[in-house]
Scaffold this active site. Structure first.
Site, PDB file in Angstrom:
ATOM      1  N   ARG A 179       4.045  -5.226  11.906  1.00 48.45           N
ATOM      2  CA  ARG A 179       2.977  -5.478  12.872  1.00 48.45           C
ATOM      3  C   ARG A 179       2.053  -6.567  12.347  1.00 48.45           C
ATOM      4  O   ARG A 179       2.020  -6.840  11.132  1.00 48.45           O
ATOM      5  CB  ARG A 179       2.165  -4.217  13.156  1.00 48.45           C
ATOM      6  CG  ARG A 179       1.279  -3.735  12.009  1.00 48.45           C
ATOM      7  CD  ARG A 179       0.244  -2.748  12.507  1.00 48.45           C
ATOM      8  NE  ARG A 179      -0.526  -2.114  11.444  1.00 48.45           N
ATOM      9  CZ  ARG A 179      -1.624  -2.625  10.897  1.00 48.45           C
ATOM     10  NH1 ARG A 179      -2.068  -3.838  11.258  1.00 48.45           N
ATOM     11  NH2 ARG A 179      -2.270  -1.965   9.952  1.00 48.45           N
ATOM     12  N   ASP A 215       7.550  -0.285   8.267  1.00 48.19           N
ATOM     13  CA  ASP A 215       8.762   0.517   8.102  1.00 48.19           C
ATOM     14  C   ASP A 215       9.767  -0.332   7.327  1.00 48.19           C
ATOM     15  O   ASP A 215      10.467  -1.168   7.900  1.00 48.19           O
ATOM     16  CB  ASP A 215       9.310   0.908   9.474  1.00 48.19           C
ATOM     17  CG  ASP A 215      10.525   1.825   9.393  1.00 48.19           C
ATOM     18  OD1 ASP A 215      11.162   1.886   8.317  1.00 48.19           O
ATOM     19  OD2 ASP A 215      10.851   2.463  10.402  1.00 48.19           O
ATOM     20  N   ASP A 238      -7.817  -6.842  -0.103  1.00 49.13           N
ATOM     21  CA  ASP A 238      -7.774  -6.651   1.350  1.00 49.13           C
ATOM     22  C   ASP A 238      -8.461  -7.849   2.000  1.00 49.13           C
ATOM     23  O   ASP A 238      -8.256  -8.980   1.571  1.00 49.13           O
ATOM     24  CB  ASP A 238      -8.424  -5.313   1.704  1.00 49.13           C
ATOM     25  CG  ASP A 238      -7.907  -4.720   3.006  1.00 49.13           C
ATOM     26  OD1 ASP A 238      -7.741  -5.472   3.987  1.00 49.13           O
ATOM     27  OD2 ASP A 238      -7.667  -3.505   3.065  1.00 49.13           O
TER      28      ASP A 238
END
Length: 301
Positions: free
Chosen positions: A101, A121, A200
């Protein structure tokens, strides 16, 4: 050293991507897992939520279109109008269950929008199969870096000639030479050291120093342009996610955070996980560049 002046108990699951809107004098951000865009009126401390059709990894304001955003939804990029929820897709490279994503993103100083994907995934997607993408002024989405695990830390130097990027699981931060005219990347090199946690979201201040949130370490770290660490801010939560500057003089520093993935015991120990932290900084930030399109490029108005 920035001073903590307020905590907004936003209750985010995965608060991310804060951006200060200079015209509105509001802070916008996304709670990714809740599928909502959020905005804060600083004077009243009122939060407004907008539901989104997919999870939002990142977004940008659009030059000349005050009610429209360009958004990196989980499957691709689109024009989005928060006022009525209208969506017009630009490209959806992760549609169809790819196992990836879209995640972190930001405009560079010339108004191109950069957004990276992440592997959710690994069985379906494969390891290191995510990419860094660039949306140019012509509305074309282009892959600029492959072999990524989780894209993060996108921000640009004040002169627009350096792009910073992080691959979180690798604990790696990079700097690229960015061609201001074409948006081409070259000269990738390591940037700074990640001693604790995972890099991050990040932002650059007016002095050209990079502020990087450290997921898992409960810190925000300030790097000099040469990558050296010059300041570290500790927070009462373990998962800070991103940093933004805002306020009338751009001297407020906002830090989003997450409760996602914490155990019940960790949540009890961190009651402010998912809160929005507001610091007062001696050094101001920079106004966020808006995404700029060539004349005639489509999109919502």
């Amino acid at each position: 050293m920035p001073k903590l002046i307020e905590v907004i108990e936003a209750g985010d699951i995965l608060g991310e991507g804060p951006l200060w809107n200079v015209r509105e004098q509001r802070l916008w951000w996304t709670d990714i897992q809740s599928r909502r865009l959020r905005s804060l009126d600083l004077a009243s401390k009122t939060i407004t939520d907008v539901a989104t059709p997919e999870r939002v990894g990142s977004f940008a304001f659009v030059e000349g279109r005050p009610g429209v955003l360009v958004v990196a939804f989980e499957t691709g990029l689109a024009w989005f109008r928060p006022g009525d929820g209208a969506v017009e897709w630009i490209a959806r490279p992760e549609a169809g269950g790819t196992g990836r994503r879209f995640n972190d993103g930001r405009t560079d100083r010339q108004g191109r929008f950069w957004a990276g994907t992440m592997v959710e995934d690994e069985v379906r997607a494969g390891a290191d199969s995510a990419s860094l993408w660039r949306l140019g002024p012509d509305g074309v989405l282009t892959v600029c870096q492959a072999g990524v695990s989780i894209s993060n830390g996108l921000t640009a130097s004040p002169d627009g000639r350096t792009l910073y990027f992080a691959d979180s699981p690798k604990q790696a931060m990079y700097a690229y030479d960015l061609d201001p005219k074409t948006g081409a990347l070259s000269g990738r090199r390591g940037f700074g050291e990640v001693a604790r946690g995972y890099p991050d979201g990040a932002v650059v201040d007016a002095e050209g120093f990079v502020w990087s949130a450290r997921w898992g370490a409960g810190e925000v770290v300030r790097h000099a342009p040469d990558g050296s660490v010059v300041e570290t801010i500790s927070l009462p939560i373990s998962q800070p996610t991103c940093v933004a500057f805002g306020g009338p003089d751009l001297k407020l520093m906002f830090v989003t955070s997450a409760s996602d993935g914490l155990t019940a015991e960790e949540r009890r120990a961190q009651p402010l996980a998912g809160a929005l932290f507001i610091f007062e900084s001696d050094v101001p930030g920079l106004a966020e560049a808006e995404y700029r399109t060539d004349p005639g490029v489509g999109g919502l108005r």
